[in-house]
Design a protein around this motif. Structure first.
Motif, PDB file in Angstrom:
ATOM      1  N   SER A   1       5.064  12.093  -4.893  1.00 40.16           N
ATOM      2  CA  SER A   1       5.034  13.122  -3.810  1.00 40.16           C
ATOM      3  C   SER A   1       5.062  12.470  -2.557  1.00 40.16           C
ATOM      4  O   SER A   1       5.899  12.887  -1.328  1.00 40.16           O
ATOM      5  CB  SER A   1       4.411  14.361  -4.303  1.00 40.16           C
ATOM      6  N   GLN A   2       3.914  11.867  -2.317  1.00 46.87           N
ATOM      7  CA  GLN A   2       3.653  11.180  -0.995  1.00 46.87           C
ATOM      8  C   GLN A   2       4.685  10.368  -0.522  1.00 46.87           C
ATOM      9  O   GLN A   2       5.351  10.456   0.527  1.00 46.87           O
ATOM     10  CB  GLN A   2       2.304  10.488  -0.830  1.00 46.87           C
ATOM     11  N   LEU A   3       5.170   9.548  -1.380  1.00 50.16           N
ATOM     12  CA  LEU A   3       6.229   8.610  -1.161  1.00 50.16           C
ATOM     13  C   LEU A   3       7.505   9.389  -0.805  1.00 50.16           C
ATOM     14  O   LEU A   3       8.269   8.892   0.095  1.00 50.16           O
ATOM     15  CB  LEU A   3       6.565   7.596  -2.570  1.00 50.16           C
TER      16      LEU A   3
ATOM     17  N   ASN B   1       0.850  -1.148  -0.020  1.00 55.13           N
ATOM     18  CA  ASN B   1      -0.012  -0.075  -0.076  1.00 55.13           C
ATOM     19  C   ASN B   1       0.877   1.369   0.021  1.00 55.13           C
ATOM     20  O   ASN B   1       0.227   2.312  -0.401  1.00 55.13           O
ATOM     21  CB  ASN B   1      -0.824  -0.001   1.334  1.00 55.13           C
ATOM     22  N   ILE B   2       2.059   1.387   0.737  1.00 54.69           N
ATOM     23  CA  ILE B   2       2.826   2.478   0.553  1.00 54.69           C
ATOM     24  C   ILE B   2       3.650   2.474  -0.639  1.00 54.69           C
ATOM     25  O   ILE B   2       3.828   3.550  -1.249  1.00 54.69           O
ATOM     26  CB  ILE B   2       4.055   2.163   1.567  1.00 54.69           C
ATOM     27  N   GLN B   3       4.122   1.364  -1.366  1.00 54.68           N
ATOM     28  CA  GLN B   3       4.618   1.577  -2.735  1.00 54.68           C
ATOM     29  C   GLN B   3       3.485   2.151  -3.651  1.00 54.68           C
ATOM     30  O   GLN B   3       4.073   2.690  -4.519  1.00 54.68           O
ATOM     31  CB  GLN B   3       4.914  -0.036  -3.210  1.00 54.68           C
ATOM     32  N   GLU B   4       2.337   2.137  -3.623  1.00 53.71           N
ATOM     33  CA  GLU B   4       1.280   2.478  -4.454  1.00 53.71           C
ATOM     34  C   GLU B   4       0.937   3.975  -4.262  1.00 53.71           C
ATOM     35  O   GLU B   4       0.193   4.631  -4.941  1.00 53.71           O
ATOM     36  CB  GLU B   4       0.209   1.593  -4.383  1.00 53.71           C
ATOM     37  N   MET B   5       1.731   4.745  -3.330  1.00 55.29           N
ATOM     38  CA  MET B   5       1.482   6.149  -3.116  1.00 55.29           C
ATOM     39  C   MET B   5       2.015   6.975  -4.240  1.00 55.29           C
ATOM     40  O   MET B   5       2.933   6.596  -4.986  1.00 55.29           O
ATOM     41  CB  MET B   5       2.061   6.507  -1.751  1.00 55.29           C
ATOM     42  N   THR B   6       1.255   8.040  -4.188  1.00 51.92           N
ATOM     43  CA  THR B   6       1.823   8.968  -5.606  1.00 51.92           C
ATOM     44  C   THR B   6       3.324   9.368  -5.147  1.00 51.92           C
ATOM     45  O   THR B   6       3.993   9.281  -4.152  1.00 51.92           O
ATOM     46  CB  THR B   6       1.205  10.421  -5.778  1.00 51.92           C
TER      47      THR B   6
ATOM     48  N   TYR C   1       7.175  10.303   2.601  1.00 51.55           N
ATOM     49  CA  TYR C   1       7.273   9.378   3.580  1.00 51.55           C
ATOM     50  C   TYR C   1       8.829   8.849   3.765  1.00 51.55           C
ATOM     51  O   TYR C   1       9.439   8.542   4.748  1.00 51.55           O
ATOM     52  CB  TYR C   1       6.607   7.963   2.804  1.00 51.55           C
TER      53      TYR C   1
ATOM     54  N   LYS D   1       7.411   2.358   9.740  1.00 53.68           N
ATOM     55  CA  LYS D   1       8.601   3.207   9.426  1.00 53.68           C
ATOM     56  C   LYS D   1       9.662   2.961  10.321  1.00 53.68           C
ATOM     57  O   LYS D   1      10.953   3.222   9.833  1.00 53.68           O
ATOM     58  CB  LYS D   1       8.193   4.629  10.127  1.00 53.68           C
TER      59      LYS D   1
ATOM     60  N   SER E   1       1.246   2.252  13.553  1.00 55.05           N
ATOM     61  CA  SER E   1       1.712   3.017  12.232  1.00 55.05           C
ATOM     62  C   SER E   1       2.944   3.553  12.259  1.00 55.05           C
ATOM     63  O   SER E   1       3.293   3.412  11.118  1.00 55.05           O
ATOM     64  CB  SER E   1       0.582   4.243  12.147  1.00 55.05           C
TER      65      SER E   1
END
Lengths: 464, 278, 423
Positions: free
Chosen positions: A90-92, A83-88, A95, A118, A114
Motif C-alpha cells: 500500500s505504501q508503494l 529501500n523503496i522497493q521493500e515498502m509494503t 509512492y 521521485k 528526498s
C-alpha cells in the motif's frame, strides 16, 4: 499514438488490405478476364485479407492496453532504490501515485534530496510511457503487415477464400458469445479474490455471525470505534427486513393486478394498464430513491407522528414501500405469464361446473400456476436484495440490529456503496469488506435465480 | 368468408336448407330451445335453430367441423358468456325456465347443467379433491362423511372407483386419458346436475377407453338428460336415441337415431352419413 | 335429490357472489393503485421541478468607475482582470444607501449570485465604451433569494437562509420592479456547480452521451454476434449450455456487482482511468449484453426456417444465410431489444458509483477518457445536497432523464408494433 487513433489506423489498413487482397487474387488468376478460374470471388479474397489484417492487430492492441499499465509499473519499480522497493504494497502504491502525478506536470529542477528520487522516477516514467507508445505503434504495424503478407502468399487459383473467411467469422462469433462466460468468471474471480484477502484479516465466522458492524478503522488509536468491527448480521437483517416489506407490498398488489388484468379487465382497460405498468418498470431506480427519500419518508414520518409513533426519518418502512412499488410490475408481468400458461380447459372445466370466477381463480388457476408464481416471487426477492439506489438514498447508514420497520436499518448494498465511494486506499480491510459483501450478494442472488429458473422451467414442461 | 360461401354454394347449389326436416319437439322435454341465433361479433354462427332435449335420453349433435354444434352446446349452460363478443338470441328453456333470463344466475344454471369437455381436464389436485371440488364450492355436503359419500358414489357411477380406490390422494393428472375423462365425468355428476353436456368426450381417447365411456353414457341416461356432440357417426349411432344434424350453423334434420342413420330425409344428411363430405 | 341440490346451491349463492364481488374489487383496486402510483410519482416530480424552470434576475445600475476597477488604460487584457467585485458591491450599495455596518453589507452582497461579478465583467467587455459611465445590467440572484421569491413563504423556513432584514430588501427591490423572472436556460447549457443557481445538466448530459456511445458501440455488435452464434451455429453441447446458463444468470445479477467487477478488474487490474465514460461504458456493456443477447435470440428464432432452407437450397453457405437473410429479417427485433437495453443502461446508477463517476465535475467532458458524470448520478448527487434550490434542480434533471427514457421506450414500442407478426 493513442489507442483510439490506432484503432482507426487499423481499420484504415484493413480497408486498404481489402483492396490489396482483391487485386492480388485477380493477378493470381492472370487478369480480370480470367477471374472465373478462381474458386472464390475476388472480393472473398479481399475480405479474407482484411480480416487477417485487422483481427490479429486488434487482439494485440487489446492485450497491450490491458497489460501496459502493470508492466510499466513493474519496470519502474525495478529501477527504484532498494529501500523503496521493500515498502509494503500500500505504501508503494501511494509512492507510485505521487510519481505518476509528478510525471503529468512539467518537471522542473528539484533541489530537495528526498524529492530527487521521485523526480528521477517521474522522468523515467515519462520515458517509459513514451517508449511504450512507440513500441506499440511499431508492433501493430508489423503485425498488420506480416499477417497480410502471409495470407496473400497463400493465394492460389484453387484457394477457398470463402471457406477460410467463414471459418474466421465463426471463430469471432464464438468468441463474442464467450464474453458472457468471461464476465461471470471476472465477477467470480474479482469478488472471490478480494474476499479471500479480507478473510485473511477478519475471520469468516466473525463476518457471518458477528452482530456489530462499524468498519470505520480509526486514524488515531484514541478515537471512538477504533476497533473496526465487521459483523455483518445487522446488514443481513436490514436487507431482509426491507426486502420483506417490499414483498409484502409487491406480491399482493402485483398478483392481484395480474389476475384482474388477465381474467376480468376489458380489452380497453388492458391497453391502458399495460403501458402504466411499463412506465413503473421503466423508471430508473435513482428516481425511486429520490421519491423515497424526499416524499415517502417524510410522509411516513408525519403519519407515524400523528399516530404518536416515533419514526426514524430514514425508516426501513419508507425504503421498503418504494422498493415494493418498483417491484410491482416485475411480479405482475411474471405472474401474468404464469397464469396465462395454465391451459384454458382447466378454467372452462371449473366454470362449467358452476364455480364463480373468483372460485375458479383461487381454487384452480392459482394452484395450477403456483410454481410459476413462486418462481416469480423468488426472482423478485433476488431483485429486491440486490437493489441499491433506493436504499442508498432512503435507508440509513447506521447498522442497527432490529426488525422494527419504523427504525433505520442499513443494507448490504448500502454498505458496499459507502465503503467504496470516497477516497481510500484499495486494500484496507474496510474496502475489502465491500467485496466480501459483494460475494454474499452475488452468491445469494445467483442461488435464488437458479432455483427460480428451475422451478419455472419444470412448471412450463408440465403444460407443454 | 369467401371460402365459406364457396363451399356453401358447392354443396347447396341444388340442395337448399329450408327449415329443419324431421321432428324437433320431444314429448317430455327437459330443455327446449326455439329460434336460437348465435353471433360472434358480426358473424352468425347459429341460424334459427330449434330443438328439444328429451328427458333421460341421449341426444347426439352431429355434423361437419365448424357447423356450430359445439357452439350450440355451449349455449345450453351459458359457457359462451365467457367470450365477450358472443351474443345469443332466442328462447332457451330448462324446465320451462328461460336460462338467459336476467335474474337467472349462471352459477346455478351450470350446477344444474354440467359439462364434460373434449380434452380431459382434471384439476391439478388429488383424485378425491377433483371430485369433491363441485360439492365443496356449492356447499352440498355439511360434513366430511357426507362429502366422502358423494365422492365415492360419483366415482362409482363413473365406473372409476374400483380402479382408483387405493390412490384417492394421488394427483388426478397422473391417470390415463380414459380414466381422466371418467374422472371429469365423476366430477360433473358429483354436483348432481339434471343435464350433462358432453363436447366430443371421447375424441382424445383410444378405442378401448372410448368404448368404456360410451357404455358409461348409456348407463348415465337413466338418471340424467344427456346431450353429446360427436364427430363420429358410429358413436352417435351407438349411444344416442335422438340425433340432430347440423350444417353451416343450421339444424338440417332431427329425428330418431335409427331413422337418421338408415333413412335420412334430407340430401345433406344423406351425403354426410354416406361419407360424401365431413 | 335434484331438488335439494338446487336448494343447497341457491342457499350458498348469496355469500359466494359477495366473495366474488370482493375479490373483483380487490383486483380493480390493485390496478387503480398502480395508476395512482404513476400519477403521484410523476406529478410529485413535476411539481417539485417547476421552480427550476425559472430564475430571478436583478436589475442593477452598475457604475464602471475606473478608480474602482483599478485600471488606467482601456487595454482588453487589463479590463479582463479588473476588480469587478468592487464595482458590483459599490453599485449595490449605491442603490441601497441606507444599509450600513459590515454585517448588514455582507448580507446584502450575499443576495446576488457568485457569478454576478462575471456578468458585470462580460457586460463591460462587450461594450467597453461604458467605462467610467453607468449601465443597467441584469444579474442573477442567489439561490436562496430565488427560492424565497418562488415559494412566497415565511423567511425562516428550513432550507432557505434568508433573514428578516434581507427579506425587507428583496421586497423593496421587487416593489420597485427591479426583479424579473426569466426562463432558466442555463439549466441546459451549463455544467455542474456548487451554487444551485448556476448548476446545469450539460456536463452530465454530455457524459451520458459519451457513456451511451461506448455502450452502444460495444454491446450491439457483441450482442448480435453472440446471439447469431448461439441461434445459428452453436452445436448443442455442454459448452453451449454453459454459455446459455451464464447469460440467463448474468441478466439477474444485481447491477452493483458489475460495479465491483469494473472496480476490481477494469480499473485496478487493467489500469483504465477512473470516472471516465470509457470505463462506465464497458461496465454498462457487460450489464446490458444479456438483455440484448436474449432479445436478439428471440428475434432470430422468429425468422421462419423456410427462409433458411430456401437460401440453403440455392447453394448459399450457412454463413451467407445467417448474414444475408436471417440477420436483416431479425434486425427490427434486435434493434428493439438494443433500445430497451440502452434504456436500462441510461437509468443505471449503482455500478457507476463504484467506478468513481460520482466525482464533482464542473467541466463538460470532451471525450471518452475525460472524467465525467452521468444523468442518474447527477440526480443522486443533487438529491443529497442540502440547498433548497437543488430539490427543484434534481426534479428537473429527473424530468430530463425521464423524457429521454420515454422517447426510447416509445421508439422501441413503435418498432415492435410495426414489425410484429410479419411471418
Amino acid at each position: 499514438m493513442t489507442s483510439s487513433t490506432l484503432i482507426f489506423v487499423i481499420l484504415f489498413l484493413a480497408l486498404f488490405s481489402y483492396w490489396y487482397g482483391m487485386h492480388r487474387s485477380i493477378k493470381v488468376a492472370g487478369g480480370v478476364t480470367k477471374v472465373k478460374q478462381l474458386v472464390s470471388l475476388p472480393r472473398q479474397f479481399g475480405l479474407l485479407t482484411a480480416l487477417w489484417c485487422g483481427i490479429p492487430a486488434l487482439i494485440v492492441l487489446l492485450l497491450w492496453t490491458v497489460f501496459e499499465a502493470t508492466v510499466i509499473e513493474s519496470l519502474l519499480v525495478a529501477k527504484l532504490p532498494q529501500n523503496i522497493q521493500e515498502m509494503t504494497p500500500s505504501q508503494l502504491g501511494l509512492y507510485l501515485n505521487d510519481i505518476k502525478i509528478m510525471a503529468q506536470q512539467n518537471l522542473g529542477e528539484v533541489t530537495e534530496t528526498s524529492e530527487q528520487i521521485k523526480h528521477f522516477a517521474a522522468l523515467e516514467f515519462q520515458q517509459l510511457n513514451l517508449n511504450a507508445a512507440w513500441l506499440k505503434s511499431a508492433i501493430i504495424f508489423l503485425v498488420c503487415l506480416s499477417c497480410v503478407m502471409f495470407i496473400v502468399s497463400r493465394f492460389r487459383l484453387d484457394y477457398r477464400a470463402r471457406a477460410a473467411t467463414e471459418k474466421i467469422t465463426l471463430k469471432v462469433l464464438m468468441a463474442c458469445s464467450g464474453i458472457a462466460v468471461l464476465t461471470t468468471l471476472g465477477i467470480v474471480l474479482s469478488v472471490l479474490f478480494e474476499s479471500i484477502n479480507f478473510f485473511s484479516e477478519v475471520s469468516p465466522v466473525e463476518f457471518l455471525f458477528g452482530t456489530e458492524w462499524s468498519p470505520q478503522t480509526a486514524l488515531r488509536a484514541d478515537q471512538v470505534a477504533s476497533s473496526g468491527a465487521f459483523g455483518a448480521v445487522p446488514l443481513f437483517v436490514g436487507t431482509l427486513l426491507i426486502t420483506f416489506i417490499a414483498m409484502l407490498m409487491a406480491v399482493p398488489i402485483g398478483l392481484m393486478t395480474a389476475i384482474y388484468l388477465s381474467q376480468y379487465a376489458s380489452q380497453r382497460l388492458r391497453t391502458v394498464a399495460k403501458p402504466m405498468l411499463e412506465i413503473l418498470a421503466g423508471i430508473p431506480t435513482v428516481v425511486y430513491g429520490f421519491f423515497a427519500a424526499l416524499t415517502v419518508a417524510p410522509f411516513v414520518r408525519d403519519v407515524g407522528e400523528s399516530l404518536g409513533l416515533n419514526v426514524a426519518s430514514e425508516s426501513a418502512l419508507a425504503a421498503g414501500i418504494v422498493m415494493g412499488v418498483m417491484i410491482i410490475p416485475f411480479v405482475s408481468s411474471l405472474s401474468d405469464d404464469a397464469i396465462n400458461a395454465v391451459p384454458k380447459t382447466l378454467k372452462e372445466g371449473s366454470l362449467g361446473m358452476g364455480a364463480t370466477m373468483s372460485e375458479t381463480i383461487r381454487h384452480v388457476l392459482l394452484p395450477a400456476a403456483l410454481p410459476g408464481i413462486v418462481g416469480a416471487i423468488l426472482l423478485a426477492v433476488s431483485r429486491a436484495i440486490g437493489e441499491t439506489m433506493i436504499v442508498v438514498m432512503a435507508a440509513g447508514m447506521a447498522a442497527n440490529l432490529t426488525v422494527n420497520p419504523l427504525e433505520s436499518v442499513t443494507t448490504v448494498t448500502v454498505q458496499i456503496v459507502t465503503l467504496l465511494t470516497g477516497d481510500q486506499e484499495f486494500d484496507s480491510a474496510k474496502t475489502l469488506a465491500a467485496f466480501a459483501l459483494g460475494l454474499m450478494l452475488f452468491v445469494t442472488t445467483l442461488a435464488l435465480n437458479v432455483v427460480a429458473l428451475k422451478v419455472v422451467r419444470k412448471y412450463r414442461e408440465q403444460y407443454d | 368468408m369467401s371460402d365459406l360461401s364457396f363451399t356453401e354454394n358447392l354443396t347447396s347449389s341444388d340442395i337448399t336448407i329450408e327449415g329443419t326436416v324431421g321432428k324437433v319437439v320431444a314429448e317430455d322435454a327437459k330443455m327446449s330451445m326455439r329460434n336460437v341465433n348465435v353471433f360472434y361479433a358480426d358473424k352468425q354462427a347459429i341460424k334459427n335453430v330449434s330443438l328439444d332435449l328429451a328427458r333421460n335420453q341421449v341426444t347426439a349433435l352431429i355434423g361437419p367441423s365448424g357447423c356450430g354444434k359445439s357452439t350450440f352446446l355451449r349455449c345450453l349452460n351459458r359457457m359462451n358468456d365467457t367470450i365477450p363478443i358472443c351474443r345469443v338470441e332466442g328462447e332457451l328453456l330448462l324446465e320451462e325456465q328461460d336460462i338467459y333470463a336476467k335474474n337467472l344466475d349462471p352459477v346455478l344454471l351450470r350446477a344444474r347443467v354440467g359439462m364434460v369437455f373434449q380434452k380431459p381436464n382434471p384439476f391439478p389436485k388429488s383424485i378425491y379433491d377433483n371430485v369433491a371440488y363441485g360439492p365443496k364450492i356449492h356447499g352440498l355436503a355439511t360434513n366430511k362423511a357426507e362429502l366422502d359419500e358423494i365422492v365415492i358414489s360419483s366415482l362409482q357411477k363413473a365406473g372409476l372407483f374400483n380402479e382408483v380406490k387405493d390412490r384417492l390422494d394421488s394427483p388426478g393428472t397422473g391417470l390415463s386419458g380414459g380414466q381422466q375423462q371418467r374422472l371429469c365425468i365423476a366430477r360433473t355428476i358429483a354436483v348432481s346436475p339434471e343435464v350433462i353436456l358432453m363436447d366430443e368426450p371421447a375424441s382424445a381417447l383410444d378405442p378401448i377407453a372410448t368404448a368404456v365411456i360410451e357404455e358409461l353414457i348409456d348407463e348415465l341416461k337413466e338418471k340424467y338428460t344427456i346431450a353429446i356432440v360427436t364427430h363420429s357417426m358410429q358413436q352417435a349411432a351407438r349411444v344416442s336415441q335422438t340425433t340432430a344434424y347440423f350444417h353451416m350453423g343450421q339444424l338440417v334434420e332431427m329425428g330418431k337415431t335409427e331413422q337418421i342413420f338408415t333413412n335420412p330425409v334430407h340430401t345433406l344428411t344423406e351425403n354426410y352419413i354416406t361419407g360424401r363430405f365431413g | 335429490m335434484n331438488r335439494t341440490t338446487t336448494e343447497k346451491v341457491v342457499k350458498s349463492l348469496k355469500q359466494r357472489h359477495r366473495k366474488e364481488k370482493l375479490f373483483k374489487a380487490a383486483g380493480f383496486a390493485s390496478v387503480c393503485f398502480g395508476f395512482l402510483l404513476v400519477l403521484t410519482l410523476i406529478s410529485d416530480i413535476v411539481i417539485k421541478a417547476t421552480p427550476a424552470f425559472h430564475q430571478h434576475w436583478l436589475k442593477l445600475e452598475i457604475d464602471y468607475q475606473q478608480e474602482w476597477l483599478g485600471v488606467d488604460s482601456l487595454d482588453y487584457e487589463k479590463l479582463e482582470s479588473a476588480d469587478y467585485r468592487k464595482v458590483l458591491r459599490r453599485s449595490i450599495l449605491a442603490m441601497m444607501p441606507e444599509v450600513s455596518g459590515r454585517q448588514d453589507k455582507r448580507s446584502l452582497y450575499k443576495l446576488v449570485s457568485n457569478n454576478a461579478e462575471f456578468t458585470v465583467r462580460d457586460a463591460l467587455l462587450k461594450s467597453p465604451e461604458f467605462i467610467g459611465k453607468k449601465k443597467n445590467v441584469w444579474v442573477m440572484l442567489d439561490d436562496d433569494v430565488d427560492s424565497y421569491l418562488k415559494e412566497n413563504t415565511e423567511f425562516s423556513q428550513t432550507g432557505i437562509r434568508i433573514s428578516e432584514k434581507q427579506a425587507g430588501w428583496i421586497e423593496q427591490w421587487y416593489n420597485n420592479g427591479l426583479i424579473d423572472k426569466q426562463w432558466n436556460t442555463e439549466f441546459l447549457t451549463s455544467g455542474d456547480s456548487r451554487e444551485p443557481e448556476l448548476a446545469g445538466v450539460r456536463g452530465a448530459l454530455t457524459g451520458t452521451m459519451w457513456t451511451m456511445l461506448v455502450t452502444l458501440i460495444l454491446s450491439f455488435p457483441l450482442g448480435v454476434a453472440a446471439a447469431l452464434y448461439l441461434e445459428e451455429f452453436a452445436p448443442s453441447n455442454r459448452f453451449t449450455d454453459f454459455i446459455e446458463v451464464n447469460i440467463n444468470n448474468l441478466a439477474a445479477v444485481p447491477s452493483i456487482v458489475f460495479g465491483l467487477l469494473g472496480l476490481a478488474v477494469i480499473i485496478n487490474l487493467f489500469g483504465m482511468p477512473r470516472s471516465t465514460p470509457l470505463v462506465g461504458g464497458v461496465v454498462l456493456t457487460l450489464m446490458t449484453l444479456p438483455t440484448i443477447i436474449i432479445a436478439s435470440r428471440a428475434s432470430i428464432k422468429a425468422v421462419p426456417p423456410s427462409i433458411r432452407e430456401a437460401a440453403l437450397g440455392l447453394g448459399a453457405s450457412k454463413m451467407q444465410v445467417a448474414f444475408g437473410h436471417v440477420l436483416p429479417l431479425a434486425m427490427p427485433g434486435i434493434i428493439t431489444g438494443t433500445i430497451i437495453g440502452m434504456a436500462q443502461a441510461l437509468g443505471e446508477t449503482a455500478p457507476l458509483l463504484m467506478i468513481g463517476m460520482v466525482a464533482f465535475i464542473v467541466d463538460v467532458p470532451m471525450g471518452v477518457t475525460d472524467a465525467s458524470t452521468v444523468m442518474p448520478v447527477q440526480i443522486y448527487l443533487w438529491a443529497d445536497s442540502p440547498e433548497r434550490a437543488f430539490l427543484a434542480k434534481t426534479s428537473a434533471a429527473i424530468l430530463v432523464l425521464l423524457t429521454f427514457l420515454m422517447m426510447m421506450n416509445t421508439l422501441a414500442a413503435t418498432l415492435r408494433r410495426k414489425f410484429e407478426k410479419r411471418f
